[in-house]
Scaffold this motif. Structure first.
Motif, PDB file in Angstrom:
ATOM      1  N   ARG A  81       1.814   7.491  -6.050  1.00 26.29           N
ATOM      2  CA  ARG A  81       0.689   8.581  -6.253  1.00 26.29           C
ATOM      3  C   ARG A  81       1.197   9.756  -5.878  1.00 26.29           C
ATOM      4  O   ARG A  81       0.732  10.763  -6.773  1.00 26.29           O
ATOM      5  CB  ARG A  81      -0.742   8.118  -5.454  1.00 26.29           C
ATOM      6  CG  ARG A  81      -1.650   9.101  -5.449  1.00 26.29           C
ATOM      7  CD  ARG A  81      -2.530   8.873  -6.799  1.00 26.29           C
ATOM      8  NE  ARG A  81      -3.498  10.014  -7.203  1.00 26.29           N
ATOM      9  CZ  ARG A  81      -4.006  10.158  -8.217  1.00 26.29           C
ATOM     10  NH1 ARG A  81      -3.842   9.630  -9.219  1.00 26.29           N
ATOM     11  NH2 ARG A  81      -5.097  11.284  -8.165  1.00 26.29           N
ATOM     12  N   LEU A  85       1.076   4.415  -2.337  1.00 26.92           N
ATOM     13  CA  LEU A  85       0.789   5.728  -1.927  1.00 26.92           C
ATOM     14  C   LEU A  85       2.110   6.516  -2.436  1.00 26.92           C
ATOM     15  O   LEU A  85       1.743   7.682  -3.011  1.00 26.92           O
ATOM     16  CB  LEU A  85       0.775   5.662  -0.609  1.00 26.92           C
ATOM     17  CG  LEU A  85       0.537   7.164   0.160  1.00 26.92           C
ATOM     18  CD1 LEU A  85      -1.062   7.216   0.114  1.00 26.92           C
ATOM     19  CD2 LEU A  85       1.083   6.946   1.745  1.00 26.92           C
ATOM     20  N   ILE A 109      -3.507  12.958  -0.136  1.00 30.30           N
ATOM     21  CA  ILE A 109      -2.374  12.171  -0.044  1.00 30.30           C
ATOM     22  C   ILE A 109      -1.358  12.737   0.974  1.00 30.30           C
ATOM     23  O   ILE A 109      -0.639  11.903   1.867  1.00 30.30           O
ATOM     24  CB  ILE A 109      -1.537  12.040  -1.466  1.00 30.30           C
ATOM     25  CG1 ILE A 109      -2.634  11.356  -2.298  1.00 30.30           C
ATOM     26  CG2 ILE A 109      -0.288  11.235  -1.141  1.00 30.30           C
ATOM     27  CD1 ILE A 109      -2.428  10.081  -2.333  1.00 30.30           C
ATOM     28  N   ARG A 110      -1.369  14.087   1.330  1.00 31.08           N
ATOM     29  CA  ARG A 110      -0.152  14.683   2.086  1.00 31.08           C
ATOM     30  C   ARG A 110      -0.441  14.409   3.376  1.00 31.08           C
ATOM     31  O   ARG A 110      -0.065  13.952   4.231  1.00 31.08           O
ATOM     32  CB  ARG A 110      -0.062  16.375   1.805  1.00 31.08           C
ATOM     33  CG  ARG A 110       1.088  16.852   2.386  1.00 31.08           C
ATOM     34  CD  ARG A 110       0.776  18.367   2.574  1.00 31.08           C
ATOM     35  NE  ARG A 110       0.163  18.370   3.878  1.00 31.08           N
ATOM     36  CZ  ARG A 110       0.486  18.151   5.216  1.00 31.08           C
ATOM     37  NH1 ARG A 110       2.021  17.806   5.406  1.00 31.08           N
ATOM     38  NH2 ARG A 110      -0.085  18.252   6.164  1.00 31.08           N
ATOM     39  N   THR A 151      -7.044   8.511   2.258  1.00 29.11           N
ATOM     40  CA  THR A 151      -6.306   8.840   1.113  1.00 29.11           C
ATOM     41  C   THR A 151      -7.611   8.678  -0.127  1.00 29.11           C
ATOM     42  O   THR A 151      -7.208   8.668  -1.331  1.00 29.11           O
ATOM     43  CB  THR A 151      -5.194   8.063   0.576  1.00 29.11           C
ATOM     44  OG1 THR A 151      -5.518   6.623   0.674  1.00 29.11           O
ATOM     45  CG2 THR A 151      -4.045   8.450   1.884  1.00 29.11           C
ATOM     46  N   GLY A 204      -9.686   8.777  -3.009  1.00 33.44           N
ATOM     47  CA  GLY A 204      -9.966   9.731  -4.389  1.00 33.44           C
ATOM     48  C   GLY A 204      -8.455   9.978  -4.671  1.00 33.44           C
ATOM     49  O   GLY A 204      -8.232  10.601  -5.788  1.00 33.44           O
ATOM     50  N   GLY A 205      -7.536  10.077  -3.673  1.00 36.54           N
ATOM     51  CA  GLY A 205      -6.215  10.265  -3.879  1.00 36.54           C
ATOM     52  C   GLY A 205      -5.862  11.799  -4.539  1.00 36.54           C
ATOM     53  O   GLY A 205      -4.878  11.933  -5.240  1.00 36.54           O
ATOM     54  N   THR A 206      -6.424  12.585  -4.156  1.00 35.47           N
ATOM     55  CA  THR A 206      -6.179  14.041  -4.451  1.00 35.47           C
ATOM     56  C   THR A 206      -4.815  14.467  -3.506  1.00 35.47           C
ATOM     57  O   THR A 206      -4.415  13.879  -2.593  1.00 35.47           O
ATOM     58  CB  THR A 206      -7.252  14.860  -3.872  1.00 35.47           C
ATOM     59  OG1 THR A 206      -7.555  14.864  -2.730  1.00 35.47           O
ATOM     60  CG2 THR A 206      -8.499  14.642  -4.530  1.00 35.47           C
ATOM     61  N   GLU A 207      -4.254  15.465  -3.947  1.00 38.81           N
ATOM     62  CA  GLU A 207      -2.840  15.984  -3.556  1.00 38.81           C
ATOM     63  C   GLU A 207      -3.065  16.169  -2.071  1.00 38.81           C
ATOM     64  O   GLU A 207      -2.195  15.752  -1.289  1.00 38.81           O
ATOM     65  CB  GLU A 207      -2.575  17.206  -4.154  1.00 38.81           C
ATOM     66  CG  GLU A 207      -1.027  17.292  -3.800  1.00 38.81           C
ATOM     67  CD  GLU A 207      -0.389  18.438  -4.725  1.00 38.81           C
ATOM     68  OE1 GLU A 207      -1.110  18.826  -5.835  1.00 38.81           O
ATOM     69  OE2 GLU A 207       0.985  18.701  -4.530  1.00 38.81           O
ATOM     70  N   LEU A 225       7.850  14.867   1.736  1.00 34.44           N
ATOM     71  CA  LEU A 225       6.952  15.005   2.620  1.00 34.44           C
ATOM     72  C   LEU A 225       6.820  16.651   2.976  1.00 34.44           C
ATOM     73  O   LEU A 225       7.644  17.070   3.266  1.00 34.44           O
ATOM     74  CB  LEU A 225       6.605  14.389   3.814  1.00 34.44           C
ATOM     75  CG  LEU A 225       5.406  14.643   4.572  1.00 34.44           C
ATOM     76  CD1 LEU A 225       4.182  14.125   3.866  1.00 34.44           C
ATOM     77  CD2 LEU A 225       5.342  13.821   5.974  1.00 34.44           C
ATOM     78  N   LEU A 247       1.535  13.057  -8.350  1.00 36.52           N
ATOM     79  CA  LEU A 247       0.835  14.638  -8.092  1.00 36.52           C
ATOM     80  C   LEU A 247       1.650  15.473  -8.009  1.00 36.52           C
ATOM     81  O   LEU A 247       1.603  16.547  -8.558  1.00 36.52           O
ATOM     82  CB  LEU A 247       0.022  14.257  -6.697  1.00 36.52           C
ATOM     83  CG  LEU A 247      -1.373  13.525  -6.930  1.00 36.52           C
ATOM     84  CD1 LEU A 247      -2.125  13.143  -5.754  1.00 36.52           C
ATOM     85  CD2 LEU A 247      -2.253  14.265  -7.790  1.00 36.52           C
ATOM     86  N   PHE A 290       0.845  -1.092   0.064  1.00 41.49           N
ATOM     87  CA  PHE A 290      -0.069   0.049   0.072  1.00 41.49           C
ATOM     88  C   PHE A 290       0.880   1.290   0.034  1.00 41.49           C
ATOM     89  O   PHE A 290       0.665   2.186  -0.591  1.00 41.49           O
ATOM     90  CB  PHE A 290      -1.048  -0.010   1.161  1.00 41.49           C
ATOM     91  CG  PHE A 290      -1.792   1.256   1.186  1.00 41.49           C
ATOM     92  CD1 PHE A 290      -2.870   1.373   0.446  1.00 41.49           C
ATOM     93  CD2 PHE A 290      -1.739   2.284   2.100  1.00 41.49           C
ATOM     94  CE1 PHE A 290      -3.803   2.353   0.573  1.00 41.49           C
ATOM     95  CE2 PHE A 290      -2.298   3.546   2.147  1.00 41.49           C
ATOM     96  CZ  PHE A 290      -3.175   3.352   1.318  1.00 41.49           C
ATOM     97  N   TYR A 318      -6.413   3.438   6.341  1.00 36.57           N
ATOM     98  CA  TYR A 318      -5.312   4.146   5.184  1.00 36.57           C
ATOM     99  C   TYR A 318      -5.843   4.437   3.918  1.00 36.57           C
ATOM    100  O   TYR A 318      -5.700   5.369   3.320  1.00 36.57           O
ATOM    101  CB  TYR A 318      -4.055   3.291   4.906  1.00 36.57           C
ATOM    102  CG  TYR A 318      -3.365   3.062   6.224  1.00 36.57           C
ATOM    103  CD1 TYR A 318      -3.403   3.768   7.288  1.00 36.57           C
ATOM    104  CD2 TYR A 318      -2.399   1.859   6.331  1.00 36.57           C
ATOM    105  CE1 TYR A 318      -2.540   3.206   8.393  1.00 36.57           C
ATOM    106  CE2 TYR A 318      -1.580   1.432   7.244  1.00 36.57           C
ATOM    107  CZ  TYR A 318      -1.823   2.195   8.480  1.00 36.57           C
ATOM    108  OH  TYR A 318      -1.195   2.022   9.605  1.00 36.57           O
ATOM    109  N   VAL A 319      -6.796   3.260   3.615  1.00 38.63           N
ATOM    110  CA  VAL A 319      -7.447   3.450   2.261  1.00 38.63           C
ATOM    111  C   VAL A 319      -8.479   4.400   2.164  1.00 38.63           C
ATOM    112  O   VAL A 319      -8.551   5.354   1.404  1.00 38.63           O
ATOM    113  CB  VAL A 319      -8.085   2.065   2.009  1.00 38.63           C
ATOM    114  CG1 VAL A 319      -8.860   2.263   0.622  1.00 38.63           C
ATOM    115  CG2 VAL A 319      -6.972   1.209   1.737  1.00 38.63           C
ATOM    116  N   THR A 347      -0.498  10.693   4.576  1.00 35.66           N
ATOM    117  CA  THR A 347       0.920  10.180   4.701  1.00 35.66           C
ATOM    118  C   THR A 347       1.205  10.377   6.149  1.00 35.66           C
ATOM    119  O   THR A 347       1.871   9.375   6.644  1.00 35.66           O
ATOM    120  CB  THR A 347       1.661  11.088   3.745  1.00 35.66           C
ATOM    121  OG1 THR A 347       1.263  10.810   2.418  1.00 35.66           O
ATOM    122  CG2 THR A 347       3.402  10.359   3.584  1.00 35.66           C
TER     123      THR A 347
END
Lengths: 152, 520
Positions: free
Chosen positions: A96, A93, B160-161, B152, B154-157, A106, A100, A89, B148-149, B164
Motif C-alpha cells: 500500500r 502495508l 500509512i506513514r 492505518t 482507510g490507507g491514506t498516505e 520511510l 501511494l 499484514f 495496526y489495522v 508505519t
C-alpha cells in the motif's frame, strides 16, 4: 542447563543481521529484519528449552529427566503463528505504501524536517509541509490516468 | 461466578466473528458490537463487585491445574481496569457509530471497523486478566494487531506513514517482550506469574536486574515512558478521532498495568526504583514541554498523554502500597479524562473544521455545548480542585511525602509544575479556540502563539454546522463519568487502596493462585 553452541551462534547472527536491517530506512529491509529478529527470538525460546531429549509422553516408561521440555515448543509455535500473521499484514502495508508514494523509504516526519530546517519559530500560517520534490520522477503508474490499473 | 471470567474475552471474539459474517448489514453489525461491549461492561461490574467483596477469582483454563495450565486471575486491580476499559470502549464505540452514521462511513470502512474494534477490546481484556506471562504477551499481540489495522484505517498516505512508525516500534517491543519471556523461562523454568514470583528470589541479583530491565524496556515502549515515548505524538493524531481516543485512553495504560504487575509481583525488590523515579520525572517534564509547543490540539493532547504517564510511573516507582494505590487511582482517572478530551477534540474538528488553535475561533458562541464538554475535562486533567485529577495528584504527592527521600520531593515539585504547564497548554486552547471571536482569527498576533508548531500536513476539513447527537451524547456521557469519578472519589479511592494493599509484596497474589503454597 547446557545449550547447543550452534543454536546460540545462529541466534546471535540472526539478531545482529536483523537489527541491522531494521535500522534501515527501506521498509522492505525492515520487514526482512523483523523476520530475522522474530526467528532469532524463536531460537532463543528453543535454546532455553535445554538439550534435546525423548518425546515428552506421559506413561511411556520414560524418566522425566530424559524428556525434552515441551513448553518452549508450544510457546515457539504460538510465536511463529503470530509472526506469520504480522508479516502478512506488513507485506500488505508495504504494498500500500509503495502504491501511494512509489517509494520504499520511510519518510522523515515533516514536522521534524521543518523544525530542523528553520531554527526560528515557524510562522503562523506555514504548517511546514514541504512540496514533494520527487513527484517529477514518479513511475508511470498514472500514465493511463488511473491509479488502480497498475499491472506492476 | 468463576465462569464469567473467560466471557470478557470470549464475547468480543465471538461477536467479532459474527460481525464479519454480517459485514454487509451495517445496522446489524453496530447492534452486535454495542451489545457485546455492553455485555462485557455488565460482566466486569459484576466481577468487580464479587472480587471486591470476596476473594479474587482464579480460572484454570481447560481444567488443567496450575502450574500446568494457563490461569486467568481477576483481582481488584484487574476487575477495576476491566470496568473502566469496558466503559471507555463502549462510549468511544457509540461516538464512532454517531460519526459513521453522519458521514456515510467514508471515514470508517464499515465491514472491518467494528470487528477489528472488538478484537482490540478482546486483547485489552485478555491482557488485564492474564495470570501467565505468555498469555499477557498473547493479549498484547491481539490488541496490537487490531491497533495496526485501526491506525492505518482507510490507507491514506499520511496514515500509512504515521502507522508505519507505530507498527515498527510496536513490533520491536513485542520481540523484546518475547525475548524477555524466553530468558525468564530460562532462569526460573515457568511462565506462570505467581510461580515466577516465588522462584525469582532464588536467582542472583545481577541476573534479576538484566531480566527486569529487558521486561521494563518492552513495557516502557508500550506505555510511552521517556525515552521510549518518541513514537506516540507522531503516530496517534493522524488516526480517526475515535481510534485516537481509544488508543490514548487504553493502550498506553495496558503498558502501565503490565509495569505495575512486573514491579509488584515479578521483581518486588527496590533495586530499580530510583531509576524509575528519574524516568518518571523526565517523562513528565519532557512530555509537557512538547505539549506547550504544539498548535494542533490532537498533538498537544498526545504530548500531555506522555507527560501524565510519568505520574503513574512515579506511583509505581515509590514501591509502597500508598504509591501503587495512588497510581491505580490515577490510571482510572486518566483513562477516562484523556479519552474524553480526544473525543472533544473530535467534536471541535468537526465543528471548527480544524484542530489547529491558529485557525479556530469563536467556538464558545457557535457551539456552547462543545465548549463545556472540552472545558470540564481540561480543568480535570490540569488538576484543578475538586476534580479527580487533583485528587489523584494529591494522593501521589502524599505517597511521595511519606517516602520522604530527596528524589521524592523533587518529583513532587516537578509534578506540581507539570500540572500547571498542562493547565497552561489546555487553557491556551480554550482562550484561542473558544473565547477568541471568530472575526479575530485572521492576522491574529499574540504571545500565546509564539513558538508553537503546526502538525505536519495539517488540513482543514469542511465545517459541519451540526454535530450528530450521538457523538455529542457519547462525549457528554464520558464527561459525566469523569465528573462521577470526582463525586465518588471516596469509594473509588477505597477500592484503589485495597487493590494497592493487595499488591504490596507478591504474597497475596501468589496465595490466591497457589492456595496451598504457604504450608510448604
Amino acid at each position: 542447563m547446557s545449550a547447543s553452541l550452534t543454536l546460540v551462534v545462529i541466534m546471535a547472527v540472526l539478531y545482529s543481521c536483523g537489527i541491522y536491517l531494521m535500522l534501515e530506512r527501506s521498509l522492505t529491509r525492515v520487514i526482512l529484519g523483523f523476520l530475522m529478529v522474530g526467528n532469532a527470538t524463536n531460537l532463543l525460546l528453543m535454546i532455553v528449552a535445554g538439550p534435546a531429549g525423548l518425546a515428552p509422553l506421559v506413561g511411556g516408561g520414560v524418566d522425566a529427566a530424559e524428556m525434552t521440555d515441551p513448553l518452549p515448543q508450544a510457546l515457539t509455535l504460538t510465536a511463529i503463528v503470530i509472526t506469520f500473521g504480522v508479516s502478512a499484514f506488513l507485506m500488505a502495508l508495504l504494498y500500500r505504501s509503495w502504491r501511494l508514494s512509489s517509494e520504499d523509504n520511510l519518510e522523515d516526519d515533516v514536522a521534524d524536517v521543518a523544525m530542523r530546517d528553520s531554527p526560528e519559530a515557524l510562522p503562523d500560517d506555514a504548517p511546514g509541509v514541504e512540496p514533494r520534490v520527487e513527484a517529477a520522477d514518479e513511475p508511470v503508474t498514472s500514465a493511463d490516468g488511473t491509479t488502480n490499473g497498475g499491472t506492476r | 461466578m468463576i465462569s464469567l471470567v473467560p466471557l470478557v474475552v470470549l464475547i468480543p471474539l465471538v461477536a467479532s466473528a459474527l460481525a464479519l459474517i454480517v459485514g454487509r448489514r451495517p445496522g446489524v453489525q453496530r447492534l452486535l458490537t454495542i451489545g457485546a461491549l455492553t455485555a462485557v461492561l455488565v460482566i466486569s461490574v459484576i466481577l468487580l463487585v464479587v472480587v471486591d467483596g470476596d476473594a479474587p477469582l482464579v480460572m484454570e483454563l481447560g481444567g488443567w491445574e496450575v502450574p500446568f495450565g494457563i490461569v486467568l486471575v481477576v483481582d481488584r486491580l484487574s476487575a477495576l481496569m476491566l470496568v473502566v476499559s469496558a466503559t471507555v470502549l463502549l462510549a468511544v464505540l457509540i461516538f464512532s457509530v454517531g460519526q459513521g452514521l453522519a458521514d456515510g462511513d467514508s471515514e470508517t470502512p464499515v465491514s472491518i471497523y467494528y470487528p477489528t474494534y472488538l478484537i482490540l477490546a478482546a486483547g485489552v481484556f485478555n491482557a488485564f486478566i492474564a495470570g501467565d506471562l505468555f498469555n499477557l504477551y498473547v493479549g498484547f499481540e491481539i490488541l496490537l494487531v487490531a491497533s495496526y489495522v485501526l491506525i492505518t484505517l482507510g490507507g491514506t498516505e499520511q496514515r500509512i506513514r504515521a502507522g508505519t512508525t507505530y507498527i515498527i516500534v510496536s513490533l520491536l517491543s513485542s520481540v523484546l517482550f518475547l525475548a524477555s519471556i524466553a530468558m525468564i523461562y530460562g532462569a526460573v523454568g515457568t511462565v506462570n506469574i505467581a510461580q515466577i514470583s516465588e522462584r525469582m528470589g532464588g536467582i542472583p541479583v545481577d541476573v534479576q536486574i538484566i531480566l527486569h530491565v529487558s521486561l521494563l524496556v518492552a513495557f516502557g515502549i508500550k506505555a510511552a515512558v521517556f525515552p521510549l515515548s518518541f513514537w506516540l505524538p507522531d503516530s496517534y493524531p493522524t488516526a480517526p478521532a475515535p481510534v485516537t481516543a481509544v488508543f490514548a485512553g487504553l493502550l498506553t495504560k495496558v503498558g502501565v498495568y503490565a509495569i505495575i504487575r512486573a514491579e509488584t509481583l515479578i521483581f518486588p525488590g527496590p533495586e530499580l526504583n530510583p531509576a524509575l523515579m528519574v524516568l518518571a520525572l523526565l517523562t513528565m517534564v519532557i512530555g509537557v514541554l512538547g505539549a506547550v509547543a504544539q498548535a494542533d490540539i490532537k498533538r498537544l493532547l498526545s504530548f500531555t498523554l506522555v507527560s501524565h504517564i510519568g505520574y503513574m510511573i512515579l506511583g509505581v516507582a515509590l514501591g509502597t502500597a500508598a504509591g501503587t494505590s495512588a497510581a491505580i487511582f490515577y490510571i482510572v482517572h486518566h483513562i477516562v479524562v484523556q479519552t474524553t478530551l480526544f473525543l472533544a477534540a473530535g467534536l471541535i474538528e468537526r465543528r471548527g473544521g480544524s484542530t489547529s488553535i491558529n485557525q479556530l475561533g469563536g467556538l464558545l458562541k457557535a457551539a456552547p455545548l462543545i465548549a463545556v464538554l472540552f472545558f470540564v475535562p481540561a480543568l480535570n486533567l490540569g488538576g484543578i480542585p475538586p476534580f479527580s485529577g487533583f485528587l489523584g495528584k494529591l494522593a501521589l504527592f502524599q505517597a511521595s511525602a511519606e517516602q520522604g527521600t530527596p528524589l521524592a520531593y523533587i518529583l513532587m515539585a516537578a509534578g506540581a509544575a507539570v500540572s500547571l504547564l498542562t493547565l497552561y497548554a489546555l487553557v491556551r486552547v480554550w482562550n484561542l479556540a473558544f473565547w477568541r471571536p471568530a472575526s479575530d482569527v485572521e492576522g491574529y498576533e499574540s504571545d500565546l502563539l509564539a513558538n508553537v508548531s503546526e502538525a505536519p500536513g495539517a488540513t482543514t476539513t469542511q465545517v459541519n454546522r451540526t454535530t450528530p447527537k450521538l457523538m455529542t451524547a457519547a462525549t457528554a456521557g464520558m464527561v459525566v463519568v469523569s465528573v462521577a469519578l470526582t463525586v465518588f472519589a471516596g469509594p473509588l479511592y477505597a477500592i484503589s487502596a485495597r487493590a494497592g494493599e493487595n499488591l504490596e509484596g507478591p504474597s497475596y497474589y501468589v496465595d490466591v493462585v497457589f492456595p496451598g503454597s504457604n504450608d510448604e
